[in-house]
Design an enzyme around this catalytic site. Structure first.
Site, PDB file in Angstrom:
ATOM      1  N   CYS A 190      -8.017  -7.113   1.373  1.00 45.08           N
ATOM      2  CA  CYS A 190      -7.452  -7.108   0.023  1.00 45.08           C
ATOM      3  C   CYS A 190      -6.156  -7.908  -0.078  1.00 45.08           C
ATOM      4  O   CYS A 190      -5.089  -7.417   0.311  1.00 45.08           O
ATOM      5  CB  CYS A 190      -7.214  -5.663  -0.425  1.00 45.08           C
ATOM      6  SG  CYS A 190      -6.499  -5.562  -2.071  1.00 45.08           S
TER       7      CYS A 190
ATOM      8  N   CYS B   6      -3.533  -6.328  -2.382  1.00 44.01           N
ATOM      9  CA  CYS B   6      -2.793  -5.202  -1.807  1.00 44.01           C
ATOM     10  C   CYS B   6      -1.809  -5.678  -0.738  1.00 44.01           C
ATOM     11  O   CYS B   6      -0.702  -5.170  -0.653  1.00 44.01           O
ATOM     12  CB  CYS B   6      -3.735  -4.193  -1.146  1.00 44.01           C
ATOM     13  SG  CYS B   6      -5.287  -3.948  -1.984  1.00 44.01           S
ATOM     14  N   ASP B   7      -2.225  -6.614   0.096  1.00 37.79           N
ATOM     15  CA  ASP B   7      -1.453  -6.915   1.307  1.00 37.79           C
ATOM     16  C   ASP B   7      -0.816  -8.297   1.347  1.00 37.79           C
ATOM     17  O   ASP B   7      -0.077  -8.599   2.285  1.00 37.79           O
ATOM     18  CB  ASP B   7      -2.372  -6.758   2.539  1.00 37.79           C
ATOM     19  CG  ASP B   7      -2.902  -5.343   2.649  1.00 37.79           C
ATOM     20  OD1 ASP B   7      -2.148  -4.419   2.309  1.00 37.79           O
ATOM     21  OD2 ASP B   7      -4.062  -5.163   3.052  1.00 37.79           O
TER      22      ASP B   7
END
Ligand code: NDP
Length: 307
Positions: free
Chosen positions: A132, A135-136
């Protein structure tokens, strides 16, 4: 006994909830571990009708949820582990131990990110290997990253990562992408993005604490070589979330839920919607459309039962 339980809070589940709630069915929507579905893992959605400037994926699905709640849909977080036929419907067993009974069910459990299946990938999961970018991506500010895959997700992740990383390298097992032309063009002309073609990941390399690179194999020349990077973003497709239904509902050879053109599964009162049953389109708008269809079919099914 519920009229309708909807499994999944992605855009398919939320759209089904809007339609079912507006039909006074008081649906209960159960979110699994990935609340909001795959849209929560994307950034800009540019092809959902009605948003000429685009809309952020998480915002879109959040708005759909609010819209369903406005008409009385209830949302809970839990996980279905089992379901069984009872006299007038189905009984669901949830991971909390709770048991729920319902006259009808819409399965909109979506699909989850596919992993390569390497031991080294498991070792470095969360330490440089992720599925992701949204997200990261932030953790890779000023670093060099690789994106694995050749579909729209890989293009989208690569473009997103250019906001943080100094260099993004897409590694693809073929000599051409399957992604849409517009996404390919954006990627191929981006100065921070490079592509390594015809190469598969043999191993994720690291210093036991974090990723330091990837061992690659060129499938054309059979050359094996190391590629240095700080992060590896997997964008190699998804696997449908149908585990609790295996053996009870008809699934295809890839595990997708089989439905007819009215979204019926092989069991009466059980319908499918969204990516869990879609091997072909897998778009936010088609998922929403199938959620609408499933809810309308439930309404018909329940009223026929009453009559
Ligand atoms: P896709 O299935 O389209 O692409 C997966 C990619 O990963 C393919 O290039 C495939 O290679 C590669 N791959 C699969 N397994 C492996 C493996 N084991 N090792 C290496 N590579 C592998 O998935 P996406 O998630 O990209 O897209 C899914 C759907 O969502 C599509 O319909 C897409 O159009 C849509 N989408 C749309 C977006 C948008 O419109 N903005 C954004 C993101 C997704 P190969 O090509 O060789 O099969």
């Amino acid at each position: 006994m519920h009229n309708l339980i909807i499994l999944g809070t992605g855009i398919a589940g939320c759209t089904a909830a809007i339609y079912a709630a507006r039909a006074n069915l008081n649906p209960l929507v159960i979110s699994g571990p990935e609340d909001g579905g795959q849209l929560t893992l994307t950034t800009e959605v540019e092809n959902y009708p009605g948003f000429p400037e685009g809309i952020q994926g998480p915002e879109l699905v959040q708005l759909c949820k609010k819209q369903a709640e406005r008409f009385g849909a209830k949302f809970e977080t839990d996980l279905v582990t089992e379901f069984n036929k009872i006299k007038k419907g189905y009984e669901l067993t949830l991971s909390s131990g709770k048991k729920l009974q319902t006259k009808s069910l819409i399965i909109a459990t979506g699909a989850s990110a596919r992993w390569l299946g390497l031991d080294s990938e498991k070792l470095y999961k969360g330490r440089g290997v992720t599925t992701c970018a949204t997200c990261d991506g932030f953790f890779f500010k000023g670093k060099e990253v690789a994106v694995i895959g050749g579909g729209d997700s890989a293009m989208e992740e690569a473009l997103f990562l250019t906001k943080f990383a100094t260099k993004v390298t897409i590694i693809h097992r073929k000599d051409s992408f399957r992604a849409s032309k517009i996404m390919q063009e954006r990627v191929l002309k981006h100065e921070k993005i490079k592509v390594i073609w015809n190469s598969v990941v043999k191993e994720i390399l690291g210093d036991s604490k974090k990723v330091t690179g990837i061992k690659l194999n060129n499938v054309g020349t059979n050359e094996v070589f190391d590629f240095n990077c700080d992060g590896v973003f997997l964008a190699i497709g998804h696997i449908p979330n149908t585990k609790p239904f295996a053996g009870k509902l008809d699934l295809d050879e890839k595990g997708y839920l089989k439905v007819d053109k009215f979204m019926h599964t092989n069991l009466e009162g059980i319908f499918g919607a969204g990516d869990v049953q879609d091997t072909r389109y897998r778009q936010a708008i088609t998922a929403a459309g199938s959620g609408c269809q499933a809810a309308m079919e439930v309404e018909k099914y329940l009223s026929e039962g009453e009559n």
